[in-house]
Design a protein around this motif. Sequence first.
Motif, short mmCIF file in Angstrom:
data_model
loop_
_atom_site.label_atom_id
_atom_site.label_comp_id
_atom_site.label_asym_id
_atom_site.label_seq_id
_atom_site.Cartn_x
_atom_site.Cartn_y
_atom_site.Cartn_z
N VAL A 51 49.21 40.74 37.20
CA VAL A 51 48.43 40.95 35.97
C VAL A 51 47.42 39.82 35.81
CG1 VAL A 51 48.59 40.96 33.45
CG2 VAL A 51 50.16 42.33 34.79
N GLY A 52 47.84 38.60 36.11
CA GLY A 52 46.94 37.46 36.00
C GLY A 52 45.79 37.50 36.99
N ALA A 53 45.93 38.24 38.05
CA ALA A 53 44.86 38.35 39.05
C ALA A 53 43.98 39.57 38.86
CB ALA A 53 45.48 38.38 40.45
N ILE A 54 44.59 40.66 38.44
CA ILE A 54 43.84 41.92 38.34
C ILE A 54 42.79 41.86 37.25
CG2 ILE A 54 44.06 44.35 37.67
CD1 ILE A 54 46.73 44.35 39.22
N PHE A 55 43.15 41.35 36.10
CA PHE A 55 42.22 41.43 34.99
C PHE A 55 40.98 40.56 35.15
CE2 PHE A 55 45.94 43.43 33.10
CZ PHE A 55 45.35 44.61 32.68
N PRO A 56 41.07 39.33 35.64
CA PRO A 56 39.81 38.60 35.91
C PRO A 56 38.99 39.25 37.02
CG PRO A 56 41.64 37.06 35.80
CD PRO A 56 42.22 38.44 35.78
N ALA A 57 39.67 39.84 38.00
CA ALA A 57 38.94 40.48 39.10
C ALA A 57 38.16 41.70 38.63
CB ALA A 57 39.92 40.88 40.20
N LEU A 58 38.63 42.36 37.59
CA LEU A 58 37.92 43.54 37.09
C LEU A 58 36.52 43.19 36.60
CD1 LEU A 58 40.70 45.54 35.21
CD2 LEU A 58 39.60 46.11 37.37
N THR A 59 36.33 42.01 36.05
CA THR A 59 35.00 41.61 35.59
C THR A 59 34.06 41.47 36.78
OG1 THR A 59 35.92 40.48 33.67
CG2 THR A 59 33.71 39.85 34.35
N ALA A 60 34.50 40.76 37.81
CA ALA A 60 33.66 40.59 39.00
C ALA A 60 33.36 41.93 39.67
CB ALA A 60 34.33 39.64 39.99
N VAL A 61 34.36 42.80 39.72
CA VAL A 61 34.16 44.12 40.33
C VAL A 61 33.15 44.93 39.52
CG1 VAL A 61 35.30 46.32 40.82
CG2 VAL A 61 36.37 44.18 41.51
N SER A 62 33.22 44.86 38.19
CA SER A 62 32.27 45.62 37.38
C SER A 62 30.86 45.09 37.55
CB SER A 62 32.68 45.61 35.91
OG SER A 62 32.51 44.33 35.34
#
Length: 153
Positions: A51-62
């Motif tokens: 969870v700690g990795a997925i949510f920050p990565a979603l910003t970069a992916v978007s």
Amino acid sequence: MTAPVSSTPVLRAALLWSAVVTVVILAGAVVVGALIAGANGAWSGAVGAAVGAIFPALTAVSILLANRFYGHPAWLQIFFGVVLGGWLLKFILVIVAFLILLRMDWVVAPVFFFALLATAVASLVVDVVVISRMRLPAVSDTVLPERSSPDEV
């Protein structure tokens, strides 16, 4: 075809290094969680790190997804629509994930929290290191107009 947006290599590098650091933290969280609370602790550490990795990565992916529209006449509107829409979706998903996960009997809250915290802090550190080491022009993605004659001031 236009030149790629200068933030693309930075975001790709940040995603790559965040993934590497996440795997290390996830392995450590599983081991520590298993030592503290057995199998439930191991799963709590793994889910917290994920969870700690997925949510920050979603910003970069978007942002990377939105950058694909660079050069389109409505690029700015598309960019902000994708990024803000992704942010709102992420905000809702975080709340739902926490409400669901923290009601599960198998989740060991302290292990989950510290794995989540370690991954979130590591993600921030990776972002700072990647950005500080990238070589970007001072003025990026800008094309200056050509002078038509040498006599112009």
